[in-house]
Design an enzyme around this catalytic site. Structure first.
Site, PDB file in Angstrom:
ATOM      1  N   CYS A 109       0.888  -1.170   0.000  1.00 47.27           N
ATOM      2  CA  CYS A 109       0.000   0.000   0.000  1.00 47.27           C
ATOM      3  C   CYS A 109       0.914   1.204   0.000  1.00 47.27           C
ATOM      4  CB  CYS A 109      -0.917   0.029   1.217  1.00 47.27           C
ATOM      5  SG  CYS A 109      -1.825   1.587   1.331  1.00 47.27           S
ATOM      6  N   SER A 113      -1.411   1.659   4.677  1.00 49.70           N
ATOM      7  CA  SER A 113      -1.222   0.241   5.025  1.00 49.70           C
ATOM      8  C   SER A 113      -2.483  -0.575   4.740  1.00 49.70           C
ATOM      9  CB  SER A 113      -0.840   0.111   6.499  1.00 49.70           C
ATOM     10  OG  SER A 113      -1.836   0.709   7.303  1.00 49.70           O
ATOM     11  N   CYS A 114      -3.211  -0.254   3.663  1.00 55.54           N
ATOM     12  CA  CYS A 114      -4.432  -0.996   3.320  1.00 55.54           C
ATOM     13  C   CYS A 114      -4.090  -2.468   3.118  1.00 55.54           C
ATOM     14  CB  CYS A 114      -5.070  -0.418   2.064  1.00 55.54           C
ATOM     15  SG  CYS A 114      -5.565   1.303   2.286  1.00 55.54           S
TER      16      CYS A 114
HETATM   17 FE    FE Z   1      -3.483   2.080   2.896  1.00 53.12          FE
END
Ligand code: FE
Length: 207
Positions: A109, A113-114
């Site tokens: 990501c 932090s997906c």
């Molecule tokens: Fe993200």
């Protein structure tokens, strides 16, 4: 294991102390119940975690039609397995991509932090590291080498940028010499790192 996977013990202890202090304060102020944090931890230990992703991958390995459905409409194919908790946070718009003899996939990501929580759990700290996020896009082969994964020059490396719109995960290649294993035994071989594309699934020990 590469140093990228290793937690600094001081850093972990310091984070744990900070979390304990924050939890105590929030309970004292009445913001959290005394069991709130435990309930969240239980969720990620029993409902949402890489054990789900591993079962999905194992099913895809043993059932080519399931794999095709998984790549075509990931949430729909996951729903077939009837896990709990697949609609929770970070579970919207999950999409699987498959490694093959010609392609290796890496998820990242770049923005934050997906990550597909329901199938992979919470991301490791290095996934949020700005260095990993930027280098992973600029020089994925070099980053993969640091994780101990050397991708042959004639194999394509695809980098997938997770976001609030789509959260990617990787179906690793089924390891050689795993023909004798059943679905459950295959699932036990699949690591979160393999489903992020920073590790391969090793062959099981010979029987
Ligand atoms: Fe993200």
């Amino acid at each position: 294991m590469s140093s990228l996977f290793e937690y600094d013990k001081d850093r972990e202890a310091a984070s744990a102390a900070k979390v304990r202090a924050l939890e105590a304060l929030l309970i004292k102020k009445g913001v959290l119940g005394s069991d709130s944090v435990d309930a969240v931890l239980r969720h990620f230990e029993t409902v949402a975690g890489p054990f789900n992703g591993a079962r999905i991958v194992a099913r895809a390995w043993v059932d080519a039609e399931y794999k095709a459905r998984l790549l075509e409409d990931t949430p729909k194919a996951i729903a077939e397995l009837q896990f709990q908790g697949m609609t929770g946070a970070e579970g919207e718009h999950m999409k699987a991509v498959a490694n093959s003899v010609t392609v290796h996939n890496l998820i990242i990501c770049t923005l934050c932090s997906c990550y597909p929580w329901p199938v992979l759990g919470l991301p490791p700290y290095w996934y949020k590291d700005p260095v990993f996020r930027s280098r992973g896009v600029r020089e994925p082969r070099a980053v993969l080498r640091e994780f101990g994964v050397t991708i042959p020059e004639d194999k394509e490396v695809k980098v997938w940028d997770s976001s609030a719109q789509i959260r990617w995960f990787v179906i690793p290649e089924r390891p050689a010499h795993s023909e004798h294993l059943n679905e459950e035994q295959l699932a036990a071989l699949v690591t979160p790192e393999a489903m992020m594309g920073v590790a391969l699934v090793p062959s099981p020990p010979p029987v």
